[in-house]
Design an enzyme around this catalytic site. Structure first.
Site, mmCIF file in Angstrom:
data_model
loop_
_atom_site.group_PDB
_atom_site.id
_atom_site.type_symbol
_atom_site.label_atom_id
_atom_site.label_comp_id
_atom_site.label_asym_id
_atom_site.label_seq_id
_atom_site.Cartn_x
_atom_site.Cartn_y
_atom_site.Cartn_z
ATOM 1 N N ASN A 11 0.876 -1.173 0.000
ATOM 2 C CA ASN A 11 0.000 0.000 0.000
ATOM 3 C C ASN A 11 0.911 1.221 0.000
ATOM 4 O OD1 ASN A 11 -1.762 2.055 0.582
ATOM 5 N ND2 ASN A 11 -2.308 1.327 2.632
ATOM 6 N N TRP A 12 0.965 1.914 -1.127
ATOM 7 C CA TRP A 12 1.899 3.041 -1.242
ATOM 8 C C TRP A 12 1.327 4.344 -0.691
ATOM 9 C CZ3 TRP A 12 4.253 1.840 -6.781
ATOM 10 C CH2 TRP A 12 5.130 0.750 -6.646
ATOM 11 N N LYS A 13 0.119 4.309 -0.201
ATOM 12 C CA LYS A 13 -0.476 5.480 0.458
ATOM 13 C C LYS A 13 -0.247 6.741 -0.383
ATOM 14 C CE LYS A 13 -0.087 3.100 4.821
ATOM 15 N NZ LYS A 13 0.007 3.132 6.267
ATOM 16 N N GLU A 99 -6.812 4.398 7.936
ATOM 17 C CA GLU A 99 -6.574 5.835 7.747
ATOM 18 C C GLU A 99 -7.795 6.495 7.122
ATOM 19 O OE1 GLU A 99 -2.867 5.355 5.671
ATOM 20 O OE2 GLU A 99 -1.946 4.722 7.556
ATOM 21 N N GLU A 169 -5.535 -5.238 10.340
ATOM 22 C CA GLU A 169 -4.490 -4.266 10.640
ATOM 23 C C GLU A 169 -4.803 -3.570 11.956
ATOM 24 O OE1 GLU A 169 -2.397 -2.961 6.795
ATOM 25 O OE2 GLU A 169 -4.210 -1.762 6.940
ATOM 26 N N GLY A 175 2.419 1.806 10.935
ATOM 27 C CA GLY A 175 3.403 2.880 10.833
ATOM 28 C C GLY A 175 4.067 3.232 12.160
ATOM 29 N N SER A 215 3.315 -2.556 10.302
ATOM 30 C CA SER A 215 4.758 -2.647 10.509
ATOM 31 C C SER A 215 5.355 -3.987 10.094
ATOM 32 C CB SER A 215 5.117 -2.310 11.970
ATOM 33 O OG SER A 215 4.696 -0.996 12.279
ATOM 34 N N GLY A 236 2.819 -1.276 4.303
ATOM 35 C CA GLY A 236 2.889 0.147 3.980
ATOM 36 C C GLY A 236 4.332 0.567 3.766
ATOM 37 N N GLY A 237 4.933 1.119 4.810
ATOM 38 C CA GLY A 237 6.279 1.688 4.731
ATOM 39 C C GLY A 237 7.301 0.821 4.014
HETATM 40 P P1 PGA Z 1 2.792 -0.032 7.703
HETATM 41 O O1 PGA Z 1 1.335 0.217 7.066
HETATM 42 O O2 PGA Z 1 3.324 -1.289 7.088
HETATM 43 O O3 PGA Z 1 3.594 1.186 7.335
HETATM 44 O O4 PGA Z 1 2.599 -0.174 9.180
HETATM 45 C C1 PGA Z 1 0.465 -0.854 6.828
HETATM 46 C C2 PGA Z 1 -0.821 -0.331 6.221
HETATM 47 O O5 PGA Z 1 -1.278 0.740 6.626
HETATM 48 O O6 PGA Z 1 -1.421 -0.961 5.327
#
Ligand code: PGA
Length: 251
Positions: A11-13, A99, A169, A175, A215, A236-237
């Site tokens: 997920n590149w947000k 989010e 999640e 994050g 994470s 994500g990250g």
């Molecule tokens: P993260 O995000 O890996 O940066 O914790 C996961 C997500 O929000 O899908």
């Protein structure tokens, strides 16, 4: 790990311009060229979809989107429909990310409308659920997930859910560098699978892929994937660089 085919999703947000996204996608496609043990997906921003779709052409990485609107078209300024996504080559769509629930007012009701729209368009929905830290501290984790899963899937029948993916999640792990322990994650995944069996059938519950997110990194993916009910990850990250994400794909 189960017999379900793993799905590793990025997920590149709100990161990466369209050019940057295409460059990372090309690099990733090359790095995971030999990985055939899992389905792989990346979800760039809307403006990156077409460029990433081109970059992923003939690769084993599928295109995902991060959101959609439930109407087919109309006067809905700033929104994107399921048909617009499929026309850009999108296969998966993330729905109800925490989010979006936290900052953009999404509720189980809007998640449910989006689920329906995605399924009708033939997209594979990745429906996100998860408790906040205060909900966990109050011992409300399972009731919260129960409500989110039932609310998100309301009115949908098993035949519509053959491509369902659920992402668990925990909000406190997104994050933050804090990952749920493998036992905490497994407990919730098993609970969601049991709930699906109650709501639908054992077969549907057994076929549904339940991803863990929060994470996830190259260092912790293997232990998560070793758990019976964890069928992949929503990252994500650590999905933002092709190198780290390819290591996660190859857990
Ligand atoms: P993260 O995000 O890996 O940066 O914790 C996961 C997500 O929000 O899908």
């Amino acid at each position: 790990m189960s017999e379900r085919r793993p799905l590793i999703a990025g997920n590149w947000k709100m990161y990466k311009t369209s050019n940057e996204a295409a460059a990372t996608a090309s690099e990733l496609a090359e790095l995971v060229d030999d990985a055939d043990h899992a389905d792989i997906m990346v979800a760039p921003t809307f403006t990156g979809l077409d460029a990433v779709s081109l970059a992923l052409n003939n690769s084993n990485v599928s295109l995902g989107a991060q959101n959609l609107h439930w109407e087919k078209e109309g006067a809905f300024t700033g929104e994107i429909s399921a048909g617009m996504l499929t026309a850009s080559g999108v296969i998966y769509v993330i729905i109800g990310h925490s989010e979006r629930r936290q900052y953009f007012g999404e509720t189980d009701e809007t998640v449910n409308k989006k689920m329906r729209a995605a399924i009708e368009a033939g997209l594979r929905p990745v429906m996100c659920v998860g408790e906040t830290e205060s909900e966990r501290d109050a011992g409300q984790t399972l009731p919260v997930l129960d409500k989110q899963v039932r609310g998100g899937l309301k009115g949908l029948v098993s035949e519509e859910l053959t491509r369902l993916v659920i992402a668990y999640e925990p909000v406190w792990a997104i994050g933050t560098g804090k990952t749920a322990t493998t036992e905490q994650a497994q407990e919730v995944h098993a609970y969601i699978r049991k709930l699906l069996a109650e709501m639908y059938t054992r077969d549907l519950a057994d076929a549904t892929r339940i991803l863990y997110g929060g994470s996830v990194k190259p260092a912790n993916i293997a232990e998560l994937m070793a758990m019976e009910d964890i069928d992949g990850a929503l990252v994500g990250g650590a999905s933002l660089t092709a190198d780290a994400f390819s290591q996660i794909v190859k857990f």
